[in-house]
Design a protein around this motif. Structure first.
Motif, short mmCIF file in Angstrom:
data_model
loop_
_atom_site.label_atom_id
_atom_site.label_comp_id
_atom_site.label_asym_id
_atom_site.label_seq_id
_atom_site.Cartn_x
_atom_site.Cartn_y
_atom_site.Cartn_z
N GLY A 1 3.71 1.04 14.56
CA GLY A 1 2.95 1.79 15.13
C GLY A 1 2.13 3.23 14.26
N LEU A 2 2.82 2.94 12.97
CA LEU A 2 1.83 4.12 11.86
C LEU A 2 1.26 3.16 10.92
CD1 LEU A 2 5.49 4.97 9.86
CD2 LEU A 2 3.98 6.48 12.36
N SER A 3 -0.10 4.41 11.06
CA SER A 3 -1.15 3.99 10.04
C SER A 3 -0.73 3.74 9.14
CB SER A 3 -2.25 4.79 9.85
OG SER A 3 -1.96 5.88 8.99
N ARG A 4 -1.78 3.03 8.39
CA ARG A 4 -0.98 3.01 6.62
C ARG A 4 -0.63 4.51 6.03
NH1 ARG A 4 -5.34 -0.63 3.00
NH2 ARG A 4 -4.99 -2.24 4.63
N GLU A 5 -1.64 5.66 6.38
CA GLU A 5 -1.88 6.14 5.42
C GLU A 5 -0.25 7.34 5.82
OE1 GLU A 5 -5.51 5.68 5.13
OE2 GLU A 5 -4.09 5.27 7.38
N GLN A 6 0.55 6.77 7.26
CA GLN A 6 1.34 7.95 7.55
C GLN A 6 2.67 6.41 7.44
OE1 GLN A 6 -0.03 7.21 12.36
NE2 GLN A 6 0.28 9.15 12.05
N THR A 7 2.55 4.84 7.06
CA THR A 7 3.43 4.77 6.57
C THR A 7 3.87 4.64 5.04
OG1 THR A 7 2.98 2.49 7.99
CG2 THR A 7 4.17 2.36 5.93
N ALA A 8 2.66 5.39 4.49
CA ALA A 8 2.73 5.74 2.79
C ALA A 8 3.49 6.83 3.29
CB ALA A 8 1.19 5.59 2.45
N ALA A 9 3.42 7.93 3.97
CA ALA A 9 3.66 9.19 4.18
C ALA A 9 5.35 8.61 4.46
CB ALA A 9 3.71 9.71 4.85
N SER B 1 0.80 -1.43 -0.07
CA SER B 1 -0.03 0.22 -0.19
C SER B 1 0.77 1.35 -0.39
CB SER B 1 -0.77 0.02 1.20
OG SER B 1 -0.48 -0.34 2.47
N ALA B 2 1.87 1.15 0.67
CA ALA B 2 2.50 2.53 1.09
C ALA B 2 3.57 2.16 -0.56
CB ALA B 2 3.86 2.64 1.62
N ALA B 3 4.02 1.89 -1.49
CA ALA B 3 4.73 1.63 -2.39
C ALA B 3 3.72 2.46 -3.66
CB ALA B 3 5.27 0.89 -2.95
N ARG B 4 2.11 1.58 -3.12
CA ARG B 4 1.38 2.33 -5.06
C ARG B 4 1.52 4.13 -4.02
NH1 ARG B 4 -3.06 -3.40 -4.96
NH2 ARG B 4 -1.36 -4.09 -5.73
N ALA B 5 1.28 3.99 -2.68
CA ALA B 5 0.62 5.39 -2.24
C ALA B 5 1.56 6.28 -3.20
CB ALA B 5 -0.28 5.80 -1.03
N ALA B 6 3.33 6.16 -2.91
CA ALA B 6 4.16 6.86 -3.74
C ALA B 6 4.13 6.58 -5.23
CB ALA B 6 5.63 6.00 -2.65
N ALA B 7 4.17 5.54 -5.12
CA ALA B 7 4.13 5.77 -6.69
C ALA B 7 2.77 6.55 -7.59
CB ALA B 7 3.62 4.07 -8.00
N VAL B 8 1.89 7.05 -7.13
CA VAL B 8 0.62 8.07 -7.63
C VAL B 8 0.67 8.90 -7.28
CG1 VAL B 8 -1.56 8.69 -6.53
CG2 VAL B 8 -1.87 6.45 -6.67
N ALA B 9 2.22 9.41 -5.90
CA ALA B 9 2.29 11.01 -5.49
C ALA B 9 3.57 11.33 -6.36
CB ALA B 9 2.70 10.42 -4.23
#
Length: 236
Positions: A210-218, A31-39
């Motif tokens: 302790g990070l959320s999915r969104e925080q991990t992606a960030a 999920s982090a990889a995909r979010a980073a790619a979108v960003a």
């Protein structure tokens, strides 16, 4: 041949950055990889994890064959053959990439690469022999893989709480992990940390406990952006 020279040989004159994202199952890597790619947008090419291969393609067929037993770690009973098959798919991935038009791409973001094969398969191969040490096997697999395709310029290792990751993984596959599989996941986590400590020039540790999915992606997005900025600064 150095890592940079190998990358240049495979992608002549590209100068682009190759970053892989690694970590144990359930750490939030995909999920982090995909979010980073979108960003990152058009300047980023995302290479999906092999287990996410779909359609009537060779990788999808191989993964489907390995997953026939519904084993969480793709163990089909022939670990040496499975290891060679997975390494071959990683080499094929790089070979296919080498003939693609990568105009405008500044960073290749890989969701699991050769490191995953080396770490996971070393643990799986040595699980059959309690007296065997997986670390030499891990190093041998990495060395073998490197002969056929370049290792990433940078590898982001996401570090999380193993128990929490195991629960997330179990939720994803729909059933609890067996005790032996929990021990295997813990060993995989330890092996990742060992290889990262031995190669600090390539590995970047990203603590996501302790990070959320969104925080991990960030956190992944920020790290990749920092690597791109560092490369740009060195090039100028």
């Amino acid at each position: 041949m150095t890592r940079g020279a190998a990358l240049s040989a495979m992608f002549p004159g590209s100068g682009r950055l190759w970053v892989s994202i690694e970590g144990i199952n359930g750490v939030g890597k995909t999920s982090a990889a995909r979010a980073a790619a979108v960003a990152l947008g058009a300047r980023c090419l995302l290479l999906d994890e092999l287990t996410d291969s779909a359609g009537n393609t060779l990788p999808a067929q191989v993964i489907a064959a390995l997953g026939q037993e519904n084993d969480p770690f793709l163990r089909a009973g022939h670990p040496v053959v499975e290891t060679l098959a997975l390494l071959a798919l990683q080499v094929r991935k790089a070979e296919r990439l080498a003939v693609q038009d990568l105009t405008g791409v500044e960073v290749i973001l890989e969701d699991r690469g050769v490191d995953s094969i080396a770490v996971y398969q070393a643990a799986i191969l040595c699980a059959q022999d309690p007296g065997a040490s997986p670390e030499p096997v891990l190093r041998h697999l990495l060395s073998s893989g490197r002969r056929w395709r370049p290792l990433p310029d940078a590898t982001l290792l996401l570090l999380g709480d193993t128990a929490v990751c195991a629960l997330r993984f179990a939720d994803r596959i729909g059933h609890p992990l067996a005790t032996a599989d929990l021990r295997l996941l813990e060993q995989i986590d330890a092996l990742y940390r060992t290889i990262a400590a031995a190669d600090p020039g390539r590995y970047v540790l990203v603590e996501v406990t302790g990070l959320s999915r969104e925080q991990t992606a960030a956190a992944v997005q920020e790290t990749v952006a920092a690597l791109l900025d560092r490369r740009a600064a060195h090039a100028s």
